[in-house]
Design an enzyme around this catalytic site. Structure first.
Site, PDB file in Angstrom:
ATOM      1  N   SER A  55       0.835  -1.199   0.000  1.00 51.40           N
ATOM      2  CA  SER A  55       0.000   0.000   0.000  1.00 51.40           C
ATOM      3  C   SER A  55       0.872   1.252   0.000  1.00 51.40           C
ATOM      4  O   SER A  55       1.973   1.254   0.569  1.00 51.40           O
ATOM      5  CB  SER A  55      -0.882   0.001   1.245  1.00 51.40           C
ATOM      6  OG  SER A  55      -1.764   1.096   1.256  1.00 51.40           O
TER       7      SER A  55
ATOM      8  N   CYS B 217       3.230   7.251   2.966  1.00 50.67           N
ATOM      9  CA  CYS B 217       4.047   8.464   2.919  1.00 50.67           C
ATOM     10  C   CYS B 217       5.233   8.345   3.875  1.00 50.67           C
ATOM     11  O   CYS B 217       5.095   7.874   5.004  1.00 50.67           O
ATOM     12  CB  CYS B 217       3.206   9.681   3.267  1.00 50.67           C
ATOM     13  SG  CYS B 217       2.058  10.147   1.959  1.00 50.67           S
TER      14      CYS B 217
ATOM     15  N   ALA C 180       2.333   8.782  -1.927  1.00 51.20           N
ATOM     16  CA  ALA C 180       1.701   9.803  -2.753  1.00 51.20           C
ATOM     17  C   ALA C 180       2.760  10.715  -3.354  1.00 51.20           C
ATOM     18  O   ALA C 180       3.606  11.255  -2.648  1.00 51.20           O
ATOM     19  CB  ALA C 180       0.725  10.620  -1.910  1.00 51.20           C
TER      20      ALA C 180
ATOM     21  N   GLN D   5       1.513   6.634  -6.966  1.00 54.13           N
ATOM     22  CA  GLN D   5       0.218   7.194  -6.620  1.00 54.13           C
ATOM     23  C   GLN D   5       0.250   8.708  -6.858  1.00 54.13           C
ATOM     24  O   GLN D   5       0.967   9.435  -6.174  1.00 54.13           O
ATOM     25  CB  GLN D   5      -0.126   6.907  -5.156  1.00 54.13           C
ATOM     26  CG  GLN D   5      -1.528   7.345  -4.766  1.00 54.13           C
ATOM     27  CD  GLN D   5      -1.781   7.213  -3.277  1.00 54.13           C
ATOM     28  OE1 GLN D   5      -1.130   7.875  -2.461  1.00 54.13           O
ATOM     29  NE2 GLN D   5      -2.741   6.388  -2.901  1.00 54.13           N
TER      30      GLN D   5
ATOM     31  N   TYR E 225      -8.054  14.138   0.789  1.00 52.66           N
ATOM     32  CA  TYR E 225      -7.236  14.966  -0.088  1.00 52.66           C
ATOM     33  C   TYR E 225      -8.096  15.531  -1.226  1.00 52.66           C
ATOM     34  O   TYR E 225      -9.304  15.333  -1.250  1.00 52.66           O
ATOM     35  CB  TYR E 225      -6.011  14.190  -0.560  1.00 52.66           C
ATOM     36  CG  TYR E 225      -5.121  13.793   0.599  1.00 52.66           C
ATOM     37  CD1 TYR E 225      -4.668  14.763   1.506  1.00 52.66           C
ATOM     38  CD2 TYR E 225      -4.763  12.473   0.832  1.00 52.66           C
ATOM     39  CE1 TYR E 225      -3.877  14.417   2.597  1.00 52.66           C
ATOM     40  CE2 TYR E 225      -3.975  12.120   1.928  1.00 52.66           C
ATOM     41  CZ  TYR E 225      -3.534  13.099   2.799  1.00 52.66           C
ATOM     42  OH  TYR E 225      -2.764  12.767   3.888  1.00 52.66           O
TER      43      TYR E 225
ATOM     44  N   ARG F 164      -7.737   5.013  -5.844  1.00 50.42           N
ATOM     45  CA  ARG F 164      -8.010   4.816  -4.419  1.00 50.42           C
ATOM     46  C   ARG F 164      -9.151   5.728  -4.011  1.00 50.42           C
ATOM     47  O   ARG F 164      -9.159   6.924  -4.344  1.00 50.42           O
ATOM     48  CB  ARG F 164      -6.772   5.096  -3.569  1.00 50.42           C
ATOM     49  CG  ARG F 164      -7.059   5.094  -2.066  1.00 50.42           C
ATOM     50  CD  ARG F 164      -5.825   4.992  -1.203  1.00 50.42           C
ATOM     51  NE  ARG F 164      -5.463   3.590  -1.005  1.00 50.42           N
ATOM     52  CZ  ARG F 164      -4.602   3.171  -0.079  1.00 50.42           C
ATOM     53  NH1 ARG F 164      -3.998   4.042   0.722  1.00 50.42           N
ATOM     54  NH2 ARG F 164      -4.320   1.880   0.044  1.00 50.42           N
TER      55      ARG F 164
ATOM     56  N   LEU G 184      -5.616  -2.922   8.498  1.00 48.72           N
ATOM     57  CA  LEU G 184      -5.530  -3.860   9.611  1.00 48.72           C
ATOM     58  C   LEU G 184      -5.648  -5.311   9.162  1.00 48.72           C
ATOM     59  O   LEU G 184      -6.205  -6.152   9.872  1.00 48.72           O
ATOM     60  CB  LEU G 184      -6.576  -3.530  10.687  1.00 48.72           C
ATOM     61  CG  LEU G 184      -6.401  -2.172  11.367  1.00 48.72           C
ATOM     62  CD1 LEU G 184      -7.462  -1.958  12.440  1.00 48.72           C
ATOM     63  CD2 LEU G 184      -5.011  -2.040  11.989  1.00 48.72           C
TER      64      LEU G 184
ATOM     65  N   ARG H 271       1.215  -1.260   7.382  1.00 52.11           N
ATOM     66  CA  ARG H 271       2.004  -1.293   8.621  1.00 52.11           C
ATOM     67  C   ARG H 271       2.668  -2.648   8.853  1.00 52.11           C
ATOM     68  O   ARG H 271       3.794  -2.714   9.365  1.00 52.11           O
ATOM     69  CB  ARG H 271       1.115  -0.926   9.806  1.00 52.11           C
ATOM     70  CG  ARG H 271       0.704   0.544   9.825  1.00 52.11           C
ATOM     71  CD  ARG H 271      -0.248   0.825  10.980  1.00 52.11           C
ATOM     72  NE  ARG H 271      -0.572   2.239  11.073  1.00 52.11           N
ATOM     73  CZ  ARG H 271      -1.533   2.844  10.391  1.00 52.11           C
ATOM     74  NH1 ARG H 271      -2.252   2.152   9.521  1.00 52.11           N
ATOM     75  NH2 ARG H 271      -1.780   4.134  10.536  1.00 52.11           N
TER      76      ARG H 271
END
Length: 366
Positions: free
Chosen positions: A23, A26, A62, A107, A189, A237, A308, A331
């Site tokens: 994924s 940033c 991004a 992205q 955004y 996205r 998650l 993560r």
């Protein structure tokens, strides 16, 4: 039994070796003093570790389509040649060293009213003043996000300029060797700001009803699709829910995804939230997979799910049960850049290892 997660997927002419992906995350690590928005060794190491770790598709953080679109002064861009050269070095590295024939995408993004903010580990919060390297932000109107500076309302000419910037950035991305492009229309955004009725109170063609609020996202999709090769897949996205009363909900996201597919989007990367500070997100393992499943089922477009999903079993279940066509890991990948090698082992699939690491291939346990 064969693993669903480790089955291949074709998107236009791009074949992904499996459905476990990275994924966008940033890094806030560009150095304005040595090159505004230019990716460097940190980004090479960060993204390259996932290639060695067996990821099939790696999306960069991004990359802003113009200077004002950066989330912070330390964010990456793809709006000039120096930045594109930095990305080209990284795409070549990933293609050369990807253990699972890794593909890499970027992205494209514009932060809108959430631009010009301090990066998370700066020790500060909120908008960066001009004296500290900040700039004036823009948005669909003048509503500010939770304690940030109020943006300037974009004119029709401003909107046309941003659409052109997305197209120009896409051309640079193709020339830099990226295999695919994702348009960032989520997390509060700019494109999401136009989509959300909680933010967009315009009365012109770029606001009003749902069709007007989605107009900018679809115009950007058209602009990018028109300048990239027909053989290159295009991802989008979205935030499938604003998690706030009166905001975007799952039904609206199905309609947006369906329209995006008609305009040439090949896969919708389904996330949620980020538009407003008073959101109430019931976060938990797999809390967003239901959105991806509904969009996949009702809009008839391929989807990726994120959020998650940390264990190989969770990822396998999401794909095997048809909730998504792929799983974006974030993560969990930071904790274990070789997540995909471990997942393949646990699911009984043989995934290639970088030859330098073959001595570590597990035989009985990982």
């Amino acid at each position: 039994m064969a693993s669903a997660l480790f089955s291949p997927l074709e998107l236009r002419s791009l074949t992904l070796r499996h459905r476990g992906w990275v994924s966008p995350m940033c890094q806030y690590s560009c150095d304005p003093e040595t090159g505004e928005g230019v990716p460097h060794d940190w980004h090479l190491m960060h993204l390259g570790s996932f290639a060695a770790g067996g990821a099939a598709l790696i999306l960069t953080e991004a990359a802003a389509v113009n200077a004002a679109g950066r989330i912070s002064p330390r964010d990456a861009g793809i709006y000039n040649d120096e930045q594109a050269a930095g990305w080209e070095r990284i795409t070549a590295f990933v293609h050369r060293h990807g253990a699972a024939d890794a593909k890499v995408g970027t992205q494209l993004a514009h932060a809108g009213r959430k631009a010009s903010t301090y990066w998370p580990f700066s020790g500060k919060r909120g908008s960066v003043p001009a004296s500290d390297g900040g700039w004036e932000t823009v948005g669909p109107g003048t509503k500010a996000f939770d304690g940030y500076a109020a943006p300037g309302a974009m004119t029709a000419a401003d909107i046309d300029g941003v659409i052109a910037d997305f197209a120009a950035a896409a051309v640079r991305a193709v020339d830099a060797g990226f295999d695919t492009i994702e348009i960032h229309g989520a997390h509060g955004y700019l494109l999401h700001q136009f989509q959300s009725p909680l933010i967009n109170d315009r009365t012109d063609a770029w606001g009003g009803d749902e069709s007007g609020r989605n107009r900018l996202t679809l115009a950007v999709v058209d602009a990018v699709r028109n300048v990239i090769p027909d053989s290159m897949p295009l991802l989008l996205r979205i935030s499938a829910s604003d998690w706030a009363e009166g905001g975007i909900d799952a039904a609206a996201s199905v309609r947006l995804a369906s329209a995006a597919a008609e305009h040439g989007v090949d896969l919708v990367d389904v996330s949620s939230g980020g538009a407003v500070a008073h959101q109430q997100i019931p976060a938990g393992p797999g809390y967003q997979t239901g959105f991806a499943a509904r969009i996949r089922r009702e809009a008839g477009v391929r989807t990726g799910t994120v959020g998650l999903l940390t264990s190989p079993g969770q990822a396998e279940h999401a794909v095997a049960t048809g909730q998504a066509d792929g799983v974006f890991i974030a993560r969990a990948a930071l904790r274990d850049p070789h997540w995909w090698l471990r997942a393949a082992f646990e699911l009984g699939h043989e995934l290639p290892w970088a030859p330098q690491y073959e001595r570590a291939i597990p035989r009985h346990s990982f």
